[in-house]
Design a protein around this motif. Structure first.
Motif, PDB file in Angstrom:
ATOM      1  N   GLN A  48      31.311  48.909 113.664  1.00  0.00           N
ATOM      2  CA  GLN A  48      30.635  50.190 113.445  1.00  0.00           C
ATOM      3  C   GLN A  48      30.807  50.636 111.997  1.00  0.00           C
ATOM      4  O   GLN A  48      29.889  51.180 111.390  1.00  0.00           O
ATOM      5  N   SER A  49      32.013  50.377 111.434  1.00  0.00           N
ATOM      6  CA  SER A  49      32.282  50.800 110.063  1.00  0.00           C
ATOM      7  C   SER A  49      33.289  49.860 109.422  1.00  0.00           C
ATOM      8  O   SER A  49      34.300  49.514 110.033  1.00  0.00           O
ATOM      9  N   VAL A  50      32.985  49.455 108.191  1.00  0.00           N
ATOM     10  CA  VAL A  50      33.915  48.691 107.362  1.00  0.00           C
ATOM     11  C   VAL A  50      33.963  49.368 106.002  1.00  0.00           C
ATOM     12  O   VAL A  50      32.932  49.525 105.343  1.00  0.00           O
ATOM     13  N   LYS A  51      35.143  49.796 105.583  1.00  0.00           N
ATOM     14  CA  LYS A  51      35.326  50.452 104.297  1.00  0.00           C
ATOM     15  C   LYS A  51      36.397  49.718 103.488  1.00  0.00           C
ATOM     16  O   LYS A  51      37.310  49.118 104.043  1.00  0.00           O
ATOM     17  N   TYR A  65      47.412  53.874  99.147  1.00  0.00           N
ATOM     18  CA  TYR A  65      46.220  53.242  99.727  1.00  0.00           C
ATOM     19  C   TYR A  65      46.184  53.443 101.244  1.00  0.00           C
ATOM     20  O   TYR A  65      45.129  53.765 101.823  1.00  0.00           O
ATOM     21  N   LEU A  66      47.304  53.199 101.905  1.00  0.00           N
ATOM     22  CA  LEU A  66      47.341  53.324 103.361  1.00  0.00           C
ATOM     23  C   LEU A  66      47.114  54.766 103.782  1.00  0.00           C
ATOM     24  O   LEU A  66      46.422  55.033 104.782  1.00  0.00           O
ATOM     25  N   ASN A  67      47.670  55.693 103.049  1.00  0.00           N
ATOM     26  CA  ASN A  67      47.466  57.109 103.339  1.00  0.00           C
ATOM     27  C   ASN A  67      45.966  57.445 103.320  1.00  0.00           C
ATOM     28  O   ASN A  67      45.451  58.160 104.189  1.00  0.00           O
ATOM     29  N   LYS A  68      45.245  56.912 102.336  1.00  0.00           N
ATOM     30  CA  LYS A  68      43.808  57.136 102.245  1.00  0.00           C
ATOM     31  C   LYS A  68      43.082  56.504 103.423  1.00  0.00           C
ATOM     32  O   LYS A  68      42.186  57.118 104.033  1.00  0.00           O
ATOM     33  N   ALA A  69      43.465  55.275 103.766  1.00  0.00           N
ATOM     34  CA  ALA A  69      42.816  54.575 104.871  1.00  0.00           C
ATOM     35  C   ALA A  69      43.005  55.327 106.183  1.00  0.00           C
ATOM     36  O   ALA A  69      42.062  55.474 106.977  1.00  0.00           O
ATOM     37  N   LEU A  70      44.209  55.806 106.424  1.00  0.00           N
ATOM     38  CA  LEU A  70      44.481  56.547 107.653  1.00  0.00           C
ATOM     39  C   LEU A  70      43.665  57.832 107.723  1.00  0.00           C
ATOM     40  O   LEU A  70      43.187  58.224 108.792  1.00  0.00           O
ATOM     41  N   SER A  71      43.483  58.467 106.576  1.00  0.00           N
ATOM     42  CA  SER A  71      42.694  59.701 106.558  1.00  0.00           C
ATOM     43  C   SER A  71      41.232  59.442 106.894  1.00  0.00           C
ATOM     44  O   SER A  71      40.532  60.329 107.395  1.00  0.00           O
ATOM     45  N   LEU A  72      40.752  58.224 106.629  1.00  0.00           N
ATOM     46  CA  LEU A  72      39.372  57.871 106.959  1.00  0.00           C
ATOM     47  C   LEU A  72      39.220  57.547 108.437  1.00  0.00           C
ATOM     48  O   LEU A  72      38.213  57.908 109.067  1.00  0.00           O
ATOM     49  N   LEU A  73      40.203  56.857 108.999  1.00  0.00           N
ATOM     50  CA  LEU A  73      40.109  56.408 110.388  1.00  0.00           C
ATOM     51  C   LEU A  73      40.480  57.496 111.384  1.00  0.00           C
ATOM     52  O   LEU A  73      39.943  57.530 112.502  1.00  0.00           O
ATOM     53  N   ALA A  74      41.412  58.360 111.001  1.00  0.00           N
ATOM     54  CA  ALA A  74      41.869  59.419 111.905  1.00  0.00           C
ATOM     55  C   ALA A  74      42.202  60.644 111.083  1.00  0.00           C
ATOM     56  O   ALA A  74      43.371  60.893 110.767  1.00  0.00           O
ATOM     57  N   PRO A  75      41.197  61.416 110.701  1.00  0.00           N
ATOM     58  CA  PRO A  75      41.443  62.584 109.846  1.00  0.00           C
ATOM     59  C   PRO A  75      42.441  63.552 110.470  1.00  0.00           C
ATOM     60  O   PRO A  75      42.392  63.827 111.667  1.00  0.00           O
ATOM     61  N   VAL A  76      43.350  64.039 109.623  1.00  0.00           N
ATOM     62  CA  VAL A  76      44.323  65.042 110.056  1.00  0.00           C
ATOM     63  C   VAL A  76      44.268  66.202 109.074  1.00  0.00           C
ATOM     64  O   VAL A  76      43.542  66.163 108.077  1.00  0.00           O
ATOM     65  N   ALA A  77      45.054  67.220 109.352  1.00  0.00           N
ATOM     66  CA  ALA A  77      45.060  68.406 108.502  1.00  0.00           C
ATOM     67  C   ALA A  77      45.440  68.038 107.078  1.00  0.00           C
ATOM     68  O   ALA A  77      46.333  67.214 106.864  1.00  0.00           O
TER      69      ALA A  77
END
Length: 555
Positions: free
Chosen positions: A422-425, A496-508
């Motif tokens: 569905q999505s590849v970033k 980098y991982l922090n950014k990736a996680l924010s894309l896959l599962a946005p949090v506050a």
């Protein structure tokens, strides 16, 4: 806690080693027929190729003659007489002369020249007599872990410094599993404060040679002091260059991101599968990772390929089948060869025995030895399709962490899975740019030559990323997004991982901000980063290539 300054400058540790492509797959010793048995036809510009028994001249000849038939850009090459391969004899060793000849062959392609480098971007030659797997006491200093997972070093992939010449901190970028450094519990994110008797961090110009000597193997034994990511310290831990069997997996875990489970895999290279059976391949390193992802019902995954220079195409295919959703079928990727090979006219390949994935020579039922001249190099014969493997069935979204070291089979993986997700970033910097692959040619019984011979494309015919794949979220040199060696693989605080996680599962936003500010590494605005050294050429971070060892016989 280690205090960080808001204003950040980076030092990228520089190495003066052979720059690229020395991690190709170790092959068993193969003794092909004498390469001089392949004589060019008269009248095609080969009057200078006179009979000789000199092995170096024969190998000079063979290197060019193979390129004329199997090199992907063979149509750019001149005649034998114009190129005159036997003139490449002026350097100190045979290997140096062959590398010089190879460089001049590849310069003609228009695709392999790298500014400031005397080596091709893709092609390379490896002396199997000095490969890691062949050594017992004296490793090849220009190699690290190879595609058979054999390492012969202290285990450091590279270091990264933050600061300036008179005040900087040195961190470990990555450590190979089972290496001496790994066994000493030194990981990515470890701060090195002393090497030998020398304190590190106050005079970069005076200390960089010491750091480089650790990386390039000139220092075979020394001690290290530092601080691990968990805050524990170590003092004068002795490490030596040793031979070891590694693993391609830096780290894997399941991360809880605001109540959503996200998988994470840091993958170092596409090494040969532990069981490369053609009908039912398995891998004792990859399989447990995906079993864990499946048990946690992972639908979103981060794959960290920022230090992965590629490797075995078979392993890339295996990983793609693990990633694919349930019931996926259809084209995975295709491989296209030059017109000489596609038409079956690369007759020089009759001098190369056909081997299986374990290096065993293959024979027909009648006892005839198969050669690479019996292989089907046509377009139709080199289309690979999905055949779903593994228990993970519901994957929908992938974020790849990438860099200029992400190459070849890594790029193949990204390109091939895109049509099925569905999505590849992509997060990071532009990748290496290597949509071509090769298979090994053995010359003089111990030189493995890797000449780009095919280009890969995905289901939609997409490929051609010679200038690299551009990230969707780019590391532009600011403290808001950068290759963060201060944190270990899989740490959600890592940039980098922090950014990736924010894309896959946005949090506050406050959650993301707390991760960054907890070590004081970001200010209210992104700060520019001065790259003090950018042209590093650590062979430990080289492109391993896209090595094809699966062959389909002509029908």
């Amino acid at each position: 806690m280690i205090k960080r300054l808001n204003s950040r400058k980076y030092i990228l540790i520089a190495l003066a080693l052979v720059p690229v492509l020395f991690n190709a797959c170790k092959k068993s010793k193969v003794n092909p027929e004498s390469p001089d048995t392949e004589q060019p036809q008269p009248g095609v510009g080969n009057t200078k190729q006179t009979p000789t028994s000199d092995r170096r001249s024969l190998t000079n000849d063979s290197l060019f003659l193979y390129a004329q038939q199997i090199y992907y850009w063979n149509d750019k090459l001149p005649t034998y007489d114009v190129f005159d391969p036997r003139t490449y004899t002026k350097l100190g060793t045979d290997l140096a002369n062959f590398n010089n000849e190879l460089f001049n062959i590849t310069k003609l392609s228009g695709f392999e020249t790298v500014a400031g480098s005397s080596f091709p971007k893709y092609a390379f030659i490896r002396d199997e007599n000095t490969a890691n797997g062949s050594q017992s006491t004296a490793p090849d200093r220009s190699s690290s872990v190879d595609l058979s997972d054999i390492g012969f070093d202290m285990g450091f992939l590279n270091f990264q410094g933050y600061g300036d010449n008179t005040g900087y901190e040195l961190f470990v970028k990555a450590v190979y599993p089972n290496s001496p450094a790994d066994l000493a519990k030194i990981t990515r994110g470890t701060k090195i404060t002393k090497i030998g008797s020398r304190a590190i961090g106050t005079n970069f110009d005076a200390e960089v040679a010491l750091i480089n000597n650790v990386l390039n193997g000139s220092t075979s034994s020394t001690t290290f002091s530092g601080i691990r990511p968990d805050g524990t310290t170590f003092n004068d831990v002795a490490l030596s260059v040793k031979k070891y069997t590694s693993s391609p997996i830096f780290a894997s875990k399941v991360i809880d991101q605001g109540g959503k489970k996200v998988g994470y895999l840091a993958y170092s290279l596409f090494s040969v599968l532990t069981n490369p059976d053609s009908k039912n391949p398995t891998d004792t390193r990859i399989d447990p990772v995906f079993a864990n992802f499946s048990a946690n019902n992972i639908t979103d995954l981060v794959i960290d390929l920022r230090y992965n220079g590629g490797g075995s195409v078979e392993t890339a295919e295996y990983l793609l089948n693990q990633l694919a959703p349930a019931n996926t079928n259809g084209v995975m990727f295709s491989e296209t060869y030059n017109s000489v090979m596609k038409s079956g006219k690369a007759s020089i390949l009759k001098n190369q025995p056909l081997t299986d994935s374990k290096g065993q020579i293959q024979y027909s039922s009648s006892g005839k030895m198969y050669t690479l001249n019996d292989v089907d190099w046509s377009d139709a014969g080199n289309i690979y399709s999905f055949s779903k493997k593994g228990p993970l069935n519901g994957l929908k979204n992938i974020v790849f962490l990438v860099s200029s070291n992400t190459a070849s089979a890594s790029e193949l993986l990204i390109n091939s899975i895109k049509p099925y997700m569905q999505s590849v970033k992509l997060v990071g910097t532009t990748t290496y740019g290597k949509p071509v692959g090769f298979f090994p040619i053995v010359l003089d019984k111990h030189y493995s030559v890797y000449l780009p011979s095919f280009e890969s494309k995905n289901k939609n015919g997409e490929g051609g990323y010679y200038t690299g794949m551009k990230p969707d979220f780019a590391d532009t040199g600011g403290s808001d997004l950068y290759d963060d060696a201060e944190h270990d693989f899989g740490d959600p605080k890592e940039s980098y991982l922090n950014k990736a996680l924010s894309l896959l599962a946005p949090v506050a936003p406050s959650v993301l901000a707390s991760r960054i500010s907890s070590k004081g590494i970001a200010g209210a605005t992104a700060n520019s980063v001065k790259l003090m050294k950018t042209d590093y050429s650590n062979s430990n971070m080289a492109a391993a290539g896209m090595v094809e060892t699966r062959y389909r016989l002509k029908k």
